[in-house]
Design a protein around this motif. Structure first.
Motif, PDB file in Angstrom:
ATOM      1  N   PRO A  27     -50.468   4.534 -22.667  1.00 10.85           N
ATOM      2  CA  PRO A  27     -49.598   5.000 -21.573  1.00 10.85           C
ATOM      3  C   PRO A  27     -49.688   4.147 -20.310  1.00 10.85           C
ATOM      4  CG  PRO A  27     -50.905   6.813 -22.486  1.00 10.85           C
ATOM      5  CD  PRO A  27     -51.480   5.550 -23.027  1.00 10.85           C
ATOM      6  N   LEU A  28     -50.704   3.281 -20.231  1.00 12.04           N
ATOM      7  CA  LEU A  28     -50.924   2.475 -19.033  1.00 12.04           C
ATOM      8  C   LEU A  28     -50.220   1.127 -19.087  1.00 12.04           C
ATOM      9  CD1 LEU A  28     -54.781   3.112 -18.777  1.00 12.04           C
ATOM     10  CD2 LEU A  28     -52.986   4.253 -17.449  1.00 12.04           C
ATOM     11  N   LEU A  29     -49.562   0.833 -20.187  1.00 10.72           N
ATOM     12  CA  LEU A  29     -49.039  -0.512 -20.405  1.00 10.72           C
ATOM     13  C   LEU A  29     -47.571  -0.642 -20.040  1.00 10.72           C
ATOM     14  CD1 LEU A  29     -50.615  -1.289 -23.908  1.00 10.72           C
ATOM     15  CD2 LEU A  29     -51.559  -1.784 -21.636  1.00 10.72           C
ATOM     16  N   HIS A  30     -47.254  -1.725 -19.328  1.00 11.42           N
ATOM     17  CA  HIS A  30     -45.892  -2.209 -19.263  1.00 11.42           C
ATOM     18  C   HIS A  30     -45.883  -3.599 -19.901  1.00 11.42           C
ATOM     19  CE1 HIS A  30     -46.898  -4.849 -15.918  1.00 11.42           C
ATOM     20  NE2 HIS A  30     -47.102  -3.844 -15.067  1.00 11.42           N
ATOM     21  N   GLU A  31     -44.792  -4.300 -19.801  1.00 17.31           N
ATOM     22  CA  GLU A  31     -44.644  -5.555 -20.547  1.00 17.31           C
ATOM     23  C   GLU A  31     -45.738  -6.563 -20.238  1.00 17.31           C
ATOM     24  OE1 GLU A  31     -41.305  -9.119 -21.174  1.00 17.31           O
ATOM     25  OE2 GLU A  31     -40.784  -7.262 -20.114  1.00 17.31           O
ATOM     26  N   ASP A  32     -46.226  -6.590 -18.988  1.00 20.70           N
ATOM     27  CA  ASP A  32     -47.170  -7.635 -18.581  1.00 20.70           C
ATOM     28  C   ASP A  32     -48.551  -7.099 -18.205  1.00 20.70           C
ATOM     29  OD1 ASP A  32     -45.225  -9.712 -18.823  1.00 20.70           O
ATOM     30  OD2 ASP A  32     -44.356  -9.052 -16.916  1.00 20.70           O
ATOM     31  N   THR A  33     -48.880  -5.885 -18.565  1.00 21.78           N
ATOM     32  CA  THR A  33     -50.167  -5.307 -18.182  1.00 21.78           C
ATOM     33  C   THR A  33     -51.332  -6.103 -18.765  1.00 21.78           C
ATOM     34  OG1 THR A  33     -49.210  -3.099 -18.074  1.00 21.78           O
ATOM     35  CG2 THR A  33     -51.599  -3.229 -18.245  1.00 21.78           C
TER      36      THR A  33
END
Length: 324
Positions: free
Chosen positions: A89-95
């Motif tokens: 749940p903490l991830l976006h494309e560049d996390t």
């Protein structure tokens, strides 16, 4: 910059408090009494460099946090394979996943040119479970040279050291690393971006692969093992063998064994984290600290008789203390 600290124990809460002090949006993910204290009172840091207090967000549910720019992994490496549901749940494309772990990391051969490029180390990434939970392309390494402890829930005592060396697996100086490093420095920490973080890994591992497993067999502090002629000679042999494995992988740390021993002895009557885990009935981080070095010795043809014997005995001990 939005940062989540997954595992807000002594190191995680210290980093989170420092980043919060620098103005980052920080979310601490914790549980139990630590979470309750963080929610009510924030983080209080007691340090010889000056006490400070911050009040980051705190939760036990990453879904409440949402996507962030950086996830600082404050959990032990033994929990990495099971961290996927917490991280997702903490991830976006560049996390970025900044892995503050001891020992050999699961990303070790990722981006490393040479005969072993892309190879998986079974003892630290069994069946690829860690890679599935923590994608390699998001990984940034972190070697911690700071000692902290939880004095009471929500209160971190900083003992010594402020350096958190970070680096890309491929050795590049990336924007994501420099961004995180700048925030750490603004929060009062040292955070060099190293083009060869693997050298730092092996320097720290010289001590972790020897002192940590021996401490659980001898129930002894760092200083005690250094002062005793017998254990000092065993530690020396284990360090020599560890450096031989590193050399066969093309890594040549610029530090002498005597200097490493002297530094450990100056630490005094300190119990290693592995001994503390044993005393608390917790699984010990022996796979990444010792089993991985033996596996890499088998891969490269290095002779590591002392490491192999200590690994066998401590592995049996670890099986006996695993929670049922």
């Amino acid at each position: 910059m939005k940062v989540a600290v997954l595992g807000a124990g002594a190191i995680g809460a210290y980093v989170g408090a420092s980043l919060c002090r620098a103005g980052a949006e920080v979310h601490l993910i914790a549980r139990g009494p630590q979470l309750a204290a963080l929610r009510e009172n924030g983080v209080r840091v007691l340090s010889p460099r000056g006490d400070f207090h911050t009040h980051p967000n705190a939760t036990d549910d990453p879904a409440q946090v949402g996507p962030v720019d950086h996830v600082f992994l404050g959990i032990k490496a033994t929990g990495y394979a099971h961290a996927g549901d917490l991280v997702r749940p903490l991830l976006h494309e560049d996390t970025t996943l900044i892995a503050a772990q001891n020992g050999i990391p699961w990303w070790y051969f990722h981006g490393l040119k040479g005969p072993y490029e892309g190879r998986r180390i079974e003892s630290v990434d069994p069946g690829g479970a860690v890679t599935r939970a923590l994608p390699l392309e998001r990984a940034v390494g972190c070697v911690v040279y700071a000692a902290t402890e939880i004095e009471s829930p929500g209160v971190v005592r900083h003992l010594e050291g402020t350096r958190f060396s970070i680096g890309e697996p491929d050795g590049s100086i990336s924007t994501r690393c420099t961004e995180f490093a700048d925030a750490m420095v603004a929060g009062g920490l040292k955070c060099p971006v190293e083009p060869d973080l693997r050298a730092d890994i092996w320097i720290k591992l010289m001590g972790n692969a020897s002192f940590n497993p021996l401490s659980v067999l001898a129930r002894a502090s760092l200083a005690a093992m250094c002062r005793h002629p017998g254990t000092r000679s065993v530690v020396t042999a284990m360090m020599e063998e560890t450096l031989e494995v590193a050399a066969r992988l093309g890594c040549h740390p610029e530090i002498s064994i005597e200097r490493r021993l002297a530094g450990a002895e100056r630490t005094g009557e300190h119990k290693t984290s592995t001994l503390q885990d044993l005393e608390r009935g917790r699984p010990m981080e022996l796979d990444v600290l010792l089993a991985a070095v033996v596996e890499l010795a088998d891969l490269t043809g290095a002779e590591v008789p002392t490491l192999r014997v200590v690994a066998a005995i401590t592995d049996l001990l670890n099986q006996q203390v695993q929670p049922t």
